[in-house]
Every structure is written in structure tokens, then in C-alpha cells.
Design an enzyme around this catalytic site. Structure first.
Site, short mmCIF file in Angstrom:
data_model
loop_
_atom_site.label_atom_id
_atom_site.label_comp_id
_atom_site.label_asym_id
_atom_site.label_seq_id
_atom_site.Cartn_x
_atom_site.Cartn_y
_atom_site.Cartn_z
CE LYS B 206 6.29 -7.58 38.92
NZ LYS B 206 5.01 -8.44 38.59
N GLY B 258 9.32 -8.79 28.98
CA GLY B 258 8.27 -8.09 28.46
C GLY B 258 7.53 -7.27 28.01
CB SER B 259 5.68 -3.90 27.32
OG SER B 259 5.99 -3.32 28.05
CB THR B 260 9.23 -2.59 23.63
OG1 THR B 260 9.55 -4.14 22.76
CG2 THR B 260 10.89 -2.30 23.03
CD GLU B 261 4.52 1.45 28.19
OE1 GLU B 261 4.12 0.23 27.63
OE2 GLU B 261 4.13 2.63 28.66
N GLY B 263 10.72 -2.50 29.35
CA GLY B 263 12.21 -3.06 28.91
C GLY B 263 12.87 -1.64 28.74
CD GLU B 280 10.95 -13.37 24.47
OE1 GLU B 280 10.77 -11.94 24.42
OE2 GLU B 280 10.27 -14.24 25.49
CB CYS B 314 7.07 -11.73 22.91
SG CYS B 314 7.27 -13.23 22.85
CD GLU B 411 4.38 -7.62 21.43
OE1 GLU B 411 4.82 -6.32 22.33
OE2 GLU B 411 4.99 -8.56 21.16
#
Lengths: 287, 501
Positions: B206, B258-261, B263, B280, B314, B411
């Protein structure tokens, strides 16, 4: 008149010292036929946090040891266990060691020697120079993750515990391990052998007690960077849910997987890799 | 009676500051728009089982050019039913075709893809710039060639996997669900698909909701390469589509960038599932400059580190840690350099900093920059003029930043640099590592032993010494701590796409 033997009060090995649980709680250890053996510390989440602190103190020094030195220390641990193999076998069996139990102890010692041998070699298998398409010197090396939580299978209590610990510490990680709940005594004896090996205090910290009381802290403690465990599917889910909070690395197998702990396939350089980080370094080449 | 002062050639030697070069609008550049045809269609369908198909629901969403806010195309919006169709196709392909193909033949498909991408490189570069807002020179010179290079590199692994993992027997994982971000749409696709296919897996991917076009154009290349139907499936959509991809029961492995959130949400979603996962995630990289650093090089490295791709990186060097003794000199040079960055039309070949990817991202950047001002950091922004339409943000630099400021911890993912200082090596390491992230770091010093010391002590997956933001298919990339786990690229990256026994 027969001499009355001196019974040992079991203590767990944390931060290089032998401790009882901070809670003062214990649970009884009994032989298969129900005879009382001793009271084992029923460690708490607070004990776990203390152990993590001890592991954190020991970590940088252990990681800085040369691989050759770590190899010798692990081999020395095997040397410390070998002459006391019978004692460990008795700790597993509690009242009459069988051939099977003696085989488990031998396999545990051999597993330590196996990983001792990897200490100054795994980097040559797992790391490398990268041939990048530009004038840079570029290489990838491995580094230990830091503190790893280990939860040993119910059985084989000694071989399972050793198989989780050895590949984690050989690379410079430190470990906080929870022993088998049904057979905690080998971990107590192993702690005594660790203390007489040259392993610095705090590198391996062993707890005894109940999984149900400690799983949540294992999963959510942010200073534990990885989890190595052999548990039930439900416990696995619980651990992995909490681990997401701090993006922990989980290598968790389920006890129903039925793998052969004695097989050579359970020991591998890739078990070491599971608790390493790969670091890539770039530098320009030029005048 | 005053006479005009004569500027002595020796003014520097006499202790006067060097005359400052004046940039700005004194000598404007002529526009130099890239004119290659991106060959965009007005409507894009999902790519499932080797064919372009509309979403079952018939729904579509608009995708725009963030450089001028104009609509580029309508794109089919995949829901759970479409995602399921894609996974079924991937499983069929995995079982009936892809797993039966010898590695050597698999590799040939990857070589074909690499070559076709090179053939159509300029077209893809323009499409990437139009849809994502990045400067055409970056899309043209970095994104597209690097994407092709990833396919070319991994093609060769397909029949050599046994050499990557000595002592183990290697098998594919199965069907892989992959979700990629909007900052390097085509390149992230290549990072995900190339190793997956080389290792013998099939893919449902996606692309990000704001940048689906090059992924769907890439599907045209898969058709040209005659890749067997179902080996790669591409489903477009937003968070809901992504959730369907990562939670699909047929996904044996999930790879997310993508974002840590998000993830963490995915890691929770997969808890107990037994699925493999690589993440990542975000970063807050420290770029550490010592007083013996080659200063001009360091300035270029710091600028490249944070303004490359509008800071939508990132691993961006968003925290500059500079040794106190040279802080003033370095910051002065940086401010001068900021003023010479050309901000504007992403399609212009002279543009250094293009458009912010989306309105939402622009607002997030503005919010964080406002927090920096509010918390007491000192703002400097390039005085450049911004286009009237489109999403743009001036290259920005904060001084007087302390470790507790949000702009030093969170970030920003935009062209905003936070400058902090240090005195000793120990303090530099401590400050650099004082973050939940650990994706990348930079070190600038002429002292080799210090580089190697810091390379060892910085808790980051990539350390750039006297350089920054360098990438290569052969070079593993990925994070420590909350920047995620797993690597992409190199032998180590392949490891996440195989089962070893």
C-alpha cells in the site's frame, strides 16, 4: 547417631549478589512425591526492576570486554559447571537424578561451550563491508542491544534457561531471566556457578517466582530492549502487546511448538543475531 | 570631505570580516522547468492479480500536486474486500508460480524491472515530483536511479541466498504485507518489493494516500516485465486500507515504514500472531560537529542533512550538536547558506527545497515551529519568497534550543533545524543518545580515532562520518530503539524476508 545435614536456603543471583525477594515472600519447593525441599524466593516486579538496574550497571563494561575475553569467561563458566554437574542434575531431579537429567546437564554445558566459541567469530559471519556505488568506506557491524529479558520454559528447566541466556550474553548484552516456575532450583544452583565463574556481577541476573506476577513488567519495562521467551500462546500475546510500547525486539516461541532442545538446530549464530543491532557506518574516501 | 573607503584586498588579514556574498533576488535565475512528460492518466485503478481493477466499492480519491494544489488524478480507494482480493491473488501466485520458480529465473524478473525503470526514469522522476513535491533534481538524481539500483542489486541475490546465511537453510516467508510512506514513494516501494521478491515472497503493497501515483505507474512496469500475475499487488488508500493490509490473516510478514506512533499500533495489532514484523520508524538524528571539523564541508553536510527532501526524511539530521567554541561561526555560515537555498516550484531544475508533501504536514510543521518560539528558542528563517499556491515552508533554524524543547525531542519531518551545543565528547554522546529514537547520526571531525569512538557509542543504526544522508542498496539501513527494528538493504536486509532453519 546420624549427623543432621545443613539445608541450603535458596537465594537468587542478582547483581553479583545472592538475595531473597525484597517482598520476603517464598514458595515451597517439593519433590515429585511431595517431600518438602526448600523455600524458593517468590520474586516480585520490584525485584525485576532492581535486576534491570543491576544489568544496566554491568552492561557497558561487559559490552566493552574483548570478544576473546567474553569467550574465555563463557568457557570458564562451563569449567565451573562441569565438576558440579551431579549437583545440577540433583537440582533438576530433586531426589534421584536419572540418565535423562544427566544428559540435560551435559547438553547445557556443551551449549555454553558452543556459544563461547562464537564470541570472537559471529561478527565475521554477521557483519561485512558494503560495496557501495560511491567513494565511501561503508561497513556494517553488530552491537549488543543492551538488557534483554528472558523467560525460560517450564522444561527442560536448566537446558532451556541456558539456551536462552548464552546467545544473549555472548555478544555483550546483559540479561534478566525468570527461571522455570515448576523447576526453579537449577537456576539457584546455576547462580552459584555463575558467581564463581569470571562473569562480572549483573551480566546474568536470575529470578525465581511466578510468571503471572512478572510478565507485565517484563513486557513493558522500557529499559529491556529485547525479550527472549518460551511461553504459552496467551503469554506470548501479553508480552508482545506490552512490548509495543517501547518497540521492543521480541523473539518469543510457544511451549507447544515442541522443539527438540537437544538438537543442534536449537543452537545457531542466528540466535545470537536475534539480540544484536546492525550498525552501518559511512566515511568518505579521499584526500 | 569624505572619500569612499577603499576595500583593501587584505581586509581579512587586517581583522575585518570577509564581505558577505549577497544572494536573494539580486540576480534571479530564469525558470528552468523540467519538461519531460510524466505520462499520467486521469484515473488509476488498483493493481491486483496482474490487472488494473477498480475498487469493489467503486470509490475513488483525488490525488494532488502539493506544489500548486491542482488535482492530478482520481485513484481507486481499496477497502478490506479489495485488500482480501489482493492477498488471495498473492497467495495463489506464491503457491502456484513464484515459489516453484528457480531463484535464477526470479532474479531475471528483477533485472527486467530494474532496466525498465531505468528506461522510463525521467518520466517517473517528473511523476514523483508532481505527486510528492520533491525537487526534480532529487527525484531525477536520487529517488529513481536508487530505486532501479535496489532492483538490480537484489536481482542477483535471488539465486544466491544460501551465501547470505551460512549454515542455515533458507525458505521464503510467504505473502508479505507492506505499507510505505509518502516521503520517497518509489524508492520506499523498491526497498520493500525488491528484497521480498528476491527472497521468493509475494507482495501486497500500500503506497501512502498522498503519493500513490508512482506505485501505480510502477505496476505498468510489472506488466511490461511480464511478472506473473499476483506476485505484486498494489492497493491504494489511507489508514483503513493500511490496517487491512497489516492485519490480513494471509500476511506472513508485515513491513512498515512510517511514524513511530503507527508502528506501535501495528506492533500491538500483530501481538501473538506469530507474524514476522519489521518497522522503520521515526528519528531525531543528532549531527555532531566538533571544533576540528572541516567547516565548509560540515555546513554542506548539515544543510543536506536537514533540507534534503524538505526535511521529510526519517533519518534527517534535525538536531545539530555543535561544539561550543565554533557554534557562532558555524551558525553564521549556516544562516548564510540557508539564504541561498532556492525554495519553490519542485519541477524547476534549480530548486533546492520543494513543496511540503501535504497541507496536514505543513500544519504539523507550523505547530511545532510555533512551539519552539513559545518555549524560548530563537528562530531564524530564510527570507526567501514562497509561491502563492502550494504548500511551502521556509528553511528554518532554531538556536538557543535546550534538550527539553519539543523541537529537540519530537520529529518535525520538515525543513527545521534545531541547534544545540556541547563542550566535551562525553556530553555530545550523552545528548545525541538522549532520545527515544535511534535511526541515524552524523559526526564531523578530522580525528579518525574520535570518529570510530563515536561510531561505537552513538546508539543509531546508521552513522555518517564527515558525510550525511548517503544510501546504497548494498548498505543496511534501519534503527535502534523506537526507530524500529529490522534492516533494509544489504545482506542484513534480506534476513527479514526469509525463514531460516
Amino acid at each position: 547417631m546420624n549427623r543432621l545435614p545443613i539445608n541450603k536456603t535458596p537465594k537468587v543471583y542478582v547483581g553479583g549478589a545472592f538475595i531473597r525477594s525484597e517482598s520476603g515472600r517464598v514458595f515451597p519447593l517439593k519433590t515429585a512425591d511431595g517431600r518438602f525441599v526448600a523455600h524458593v524466593p517468590q520474586c516480585t516486579r520490584k525485584d525485576l526492576r532492581n535486576a534491570v538496574e543491576a544489568a544496566a550497571k554491568a552492561g557497558p563494561g561487559w559490552a566493552r570486554r574483548t570478544p576473546y575475553n567474553r569467550a574465555q569467561i563463557l568457557y570458564r563458566l562451563a569449567e565451573m559447571i562441569e565438576p558440579r554437574a551431579a549437583e545440577l542434575a540433583e537440582a533438576i531431579a530433586l531426589g534421584g537424578a536419572t540418565d535423562e537429567v544427566r544428559r540435560e546437564v551435559a547438553a547445557a554445558i556443551d551449549r555454553i561451550v558452543y556459544y563461547a566459541g562464537w564470541a570472537d567469530k559471529y561478527e565475521q559471519v554477521l557483519g561485512n563491508v558494503n560495496p557501495v556505488a560511491a567513494p565511501y568506506f561503508n561497513f556494517s557491524v553488530t552491537e549488543p542491544m543492551g538488557i534483554v529479558g528472558a523467560i525460560a520454559p517450564a522444561a527442560p528447566s536448566l537446558l532451556g534457561l541456558v539456551s536462552l541466556i548464552a546467545p544473549v550474553i555472548v555478544s555483550g548484552n546483559t540479561v534478566v531471566a525468570l527461571a522455570s516456575e515448576v523447576s526453579p532450583y537449577p537456576a539457584v544452583v546455576l547462580g552459584e556457578m555463575l558467581a564463581t565463574s569470571d562473569l562480572p556481577g549483573g551480566v546474568v541476573n536470575l529470578l525465581t517466582g511466578f510468571r503471572a506476577e512478572m510478565l507485565s513488567t517484563f513486557s513493558t519495562h522500557a529499559h529491556l530492549r529485547g525479550l527472549s521467551a518460551v511461553v504459552s500462546p496467551e503469554e506470548r500475546k501479553q508480552l508482545e502487546l506490552g512490548a509495543a510500547e517501547s518497540v521492543k525486539r521480541c523473539h518469543i516461541q510457544t511451549e507447544d511448538a515442541g522443539f527438540d532442545w537437544y538438537s543442534a538446530s536449537t543452537e545457531s549464530v542466528y540466535a545470537i543475531r536475534d539480540f544484536l543491532e546492525v550498525k552501518t557506518v559511512w566515511h568518505p574516501i579521499g584526500a | 570631505m569624505a572619500t569612499a573607503p577603499r576595500v583593501s584586498r587584505n581586509s581579512r588579514r587586517q581583522g575585518r570580516p570577509a564581505p558577505e556574498l549577497i544572494f536573494g533576488d539580486l540576480w534571479p535565475y530564469d525558470p528552468a522547468p523540467e519538461s519531460a512528460d510524466p505520462k499520467l492518466k486521469t484515473r488509476y485503478d488498483l493493481f491486483i492479480d496482474g490487472a488494473f481493477v477498480p475498487a469493489k466499492s467503486g470509490r475513488t480519491f483525488e490525488t494532488i500536486n502539493p506544489g500548486n494544489e491542482k488535482k492530478l488524478a482520481d485513484v481507486a480507494l481499496a477497502d478490506a474486500a479489495d485488500v482480501d482480493r489482493a492477498f488471495q491473488a498473492a497467495r495463489r501466485a506464491q503457491e502456484s508460480v513464484w515459489s516453484k520458480l528457480p531463484g535464477r529465473e526470479r532474479g531475471k524478473y528483477l533485472y527486467r524491472i530494474a532496466r525498465l525503470l531505468q528506461d522510463r526514469a525521467r518520466e517517473f522522476a517528473v511523476a514523483e515530483t508532481l505527486n510528492g513535491g520533491k525537487p526534480i533534481k532529487e527525484a531525477r538524481d536520487f529517488d529513481v536511479p536508487m530505486a532501479a539500483a535496489h532492483f538490480f542489486y537484489h536481482a542477483g541475490w535471488a539465486d544466491k541466498l544460501a551465501f547470505a546465511f551460512p549454515g542455515a537453510s533458507v525458505s521464503p516467508v510467504g505473502v508479505v504485507g507492506q505499507v510505505i510512506p509518502w516521503n520517497f514513494p518509489l524508492l520506499m516501494l523498491a526497498w520493500k518489493i525488491a528484497p521480498a521478491l528476491a527472497a521468493g515472497n509475494c507482495v501486497v503493497l500500500k503506497p501512502a494516500e498522498t503519493t500513490p501515483l508512482t506505485a501505480l505507474k510502477f505496476a505498468e512496469i510489472l506488466q511490461e516485465a511480464e511478472l506473473p500475475a499476483g506476485v505484486v499487488n498494489i492497493v491504494a488508500g489511507a489508514g483503513e486500507t493500511g490496517a487491512a493490509v497489516v492485519s490480513h490473516p494471509l500476511a506472513a510478514k508485515v513491513a512498515f515504514t512510517g511514524s513511530t506512533e503507527v508502528g506501535k499500533i501495528i506492533q500491538r495489532q500483530l501481538a501473538g500472531s506469530g507474524k514476522k514484523l519489521t518497522l522503520e520508524l521515526g528519528g531525531k538524528a543528532a549531527n555532531v560537529v566538533f571544533d576540528d571539523a572541516p567547516l565548509e564541508q560540515a555546513v554542506e553536510g548539515v544543510v543536506n542533512g536537514i533540507f534534503f527532501n524538505q526535511g521529510h526524511v526519517c533519518c534527517a539530521g534535525s538536531r545539530l550538536l555543535v561544539q561550543e567554541t565554533i557554534a557562532d561561526a558555524l551558525v553564521a555560515k549556516l544562516k548564510l547558506r540557508l539564504r541561498s537555498l532556492r525554495v519553490g516550484d519542485p519541477l524547476d531544475k534549480n530548486t533546492d527545497v520543494g513543496a511540503i508533501n501535504s497541507k496536514a504536514q505543513l500544519e504539523k510543521i507550523r505547530e511545532l515551529v510555533a512551539s519552539g518560539v513559545k518555549e524560548g528558542a530563537e528562530l531564524y528563517e530564510s527570507p526567501c519568497r514562497l509561491p502563492a499556491k502550494g504548500f511551502y515552508f521556509r528553511p528554518t533554524l532554531f538556536t538557543q534550543v535546550s534538550m527539553s524543547h519539543r523541537i529537540a525531542r519530537e520529529e518535525i519531518f520538515g525543513p527545521v533545524l534545531s541547534v544545540l551545543t556541547f563542550r566535551t565528547v562525553e556530553e555530545a554522546v550523552e545528548k545525541a543518545n538522549n532520545t527515544a529514537y535511534g535511526l541515524s547520526a552524523g559526526v564531523w571531525t578530522e580525528k579518525g580515532s574520535r570518529i570510530l569512538k563515536l561510531a561505537g557509542e552513538l546508539k543509531a543504526g546508521v552513522v555518517w562520518a564527515n558525510t550525511f544522508n548517503k544510501f546504497d542498496p548494498t548498505s543496511p539501513f534501519g534503527g535502534y530503539k523506537e526507530s524500529g527494528f529490522g534492516r533494509e538493504g544489504g545482506r542484513q536486509g534480506l534476513a527479514d524476508y526469509v525463514n531460516l532453519s
